[in-house]
Design a protein around this motif. Structure first.
Motif, short mmCIF file in Angstrom:
data_model
loop_
_atom_site.label_atom_id
_atom_site.label_comp_id
_atom_site.label_asym_id
_atom_site.label_seq_id
_atom_site.Cartn_x
_atom_site.Cartn_y
_atom_site.Cartn_z
N LEU A 60 0.82 -1.21 0.00
CA LEU A 60 0.00 0.00 0.00
C LEU A 60 0.85 1.27 0.00
O LEU A 60 0.50 2.25 -0.67
N VAL A 61 1.97 1.25 0.72
CA VAL A 61 2.88 2.40 0.69
C VAL A 61 3.42 2.58 -0.73
O VAL A 61 3.53 3.71 -1.22
N SER A 62 3.73 1.47 -1.41
CA SER A 62 4.22 1.55 -2.79
C SER A 62 3.17 2.16 -3.71
O SER A 62 3.49 3.02 -4.55
N LEU A 63 1.93 1.75 -3.56
CA LEU A 63 0.85 2.33 -4.37
C LEU A 63 0.66 3.81 -4.07
O LEU A 63 0.44 4.63 -4.97
N TRP A 64 0.71 4.15 -2.80
CA TRP A 64 0.55 5.55 -2.39
C TRP A 64 1.62 6.42 -3.04
O TRP A 64 1.32 7.45 -3.64
N PHE A 65 2.85 6.00 -2.95
CA PHE A 65 3.93 6.80 -3.50
C PHE A 65 3.96 6.76 -5.02
O PHE A 65 4.42 7.72 -5.65
N PHE A 110 3.18 10.15 -9.75
CA PHE A 110 2.47 10.34 -11.01
C PHE A 110 1.77 11.70 -11.11
O PHE A 110 1.72 12.31 -12.18
N LEU A 111 1.26 12.19 -9.99
CA LEU A 111 0.52 13.45 -10.01
C LEU A 111 1.34 14.65 -10.51
O LEU A 111 0.85 15.40 -11.36
N PRO A 112 2.57 14.87 -10.06
CA PRO A 112 3.32 16.02 -10.59
C PRO A 112 3.56 15.92 -12.09
O PRO A 112 3.59 16.93 -12.79
N TRP A 113 3.70 14.69 -12.61
CA TRP A 113 3.86 14.53 -14.05
C TRP A 113 2.58 15.00 -14.76
O TRP A 113 2.66 15.70 -15.79
N LEU A 114 1.43 14.65 -14.23
CA LEU A 114 0.17 15.11 -14.82
C LEU A 114 0.04 16.63 -14.71
O LEU A 114 -0.42 17.29 -15.65
N PHE A 134 -7.06 14.95 -18.47
CA PHE A 134 -6.41 15.38 -17.24
C PHE A 134 -7.29 15.15 -16.03
O PHE A 134 -6.86 14.59 -15.03
N ASN A 135 -8.54 15.58 -16.11
CA ASN A 135 -9.45 15.44 -14.97
C ASN A 135 -9.66 13.97 -14.61
O ASN A 135 -9.63 13.61 -13.44
N ARG A 136 -9.84 13.13 -15.62
CA ARG A 136 -10.05 11.71 -15.35
C ARG A 136 -8.80 11.08 -14.75
O ARG A 136 -8.87 10.38 -13.74
N SER A 137 -7.65 11.34 -15.34
CA SER A 137 -6.40 10.74 -14.88
C SER A 137 -5.99 11.25 -13.50
O SER A 137 -5.62 10.47 -12.62
#
Length: 180
Positions: free
Chosen positions: A12-17, A22-26, A42-45
């Motif tokens: 779960l920590v791996s998924l969280w990070f 991924f968010l800053p790339w978006l 963008f909104n969906r992703s």
């Protein structure tokens, strides 16, 4: 059971990070106006990464981490780990605020900010992994925890206290047996 708690916590920590990386790339793609930044994509992703991946994984990872705390070795490493987790939670909340502002059309940060912000989750993850693997008893000048007296198997704390020379008003403690 302890193994599976640890396994689920690490997953779960791996998924969280992964979501936090991924968010800053978006955000950067949105700022540049790339194909990934079209409002529909963008909104969906971004909403999927934040609300369906990172946030549930963070909540469950924190709950499992709290469930693992009784099994943890005492030491300053645990304090340092909790500080790093608090920083990760603050970063998570900040990315949520950035997502909210971008959804309203307020784009305050530049591309370089998001490039730097993309590395912060990775640095936090590496620091968490390192401090957890090393488990130092002292860290950055923090004192080591006091050594706990070893209690032999099959005795409780009161019985160990009595055998160590503690006093009691119970008549059964004089005979060496203990009854509540």
């Amino acid at each position: 059971m302890h193994f599976w708690l640890k396994f689920a916590h690490i997953a779960l920590v791996s998924l969280w990070f992964a979501g936090l990386c991924f968010l800053p790339w978006l955000f950067m793609a949105h700022r540049r106006g790339e194909a990934a930044a079209y409002p529909r994509h963008f909104n969906r992703s971004a909403n999927w990464a934040y609300f369906r991946l990172a946030t549930p994984a963070a909540a469950l990872a924190i709950l499992l981490g709290m469930a693992l705390m009784p099994y943890a070795q005492p030491g300053a490493w645990l304090v340092a780990k909790l500080v790093l987790v608090a920083l990760a939670v603050l970063l998570h909340v900040y990315f949520g605020l950035v997502l909210y502002e971008m959804g309203k059309g307020n784009d305050r940060h530049g591309v370089w900010f998001f490039r730097v912000a993309g590395g912060v989750p990775m640095l936090l993850a590496l620091a968490l992994a390192g401090i957890t693997a090393a488990k130092p008893r002292t860290f950055l000048g923090l004192p080591a925890p006091p050594a706990a007296a070893a209690i032999p198997a099959g005795e409780d704390a009161d019985a160990a206290h009595h055998s160590a020379g503690g006093t009691s008003s119970s008549p059964s403690s004089a005979s060496g047996s203990y009854s509540p």
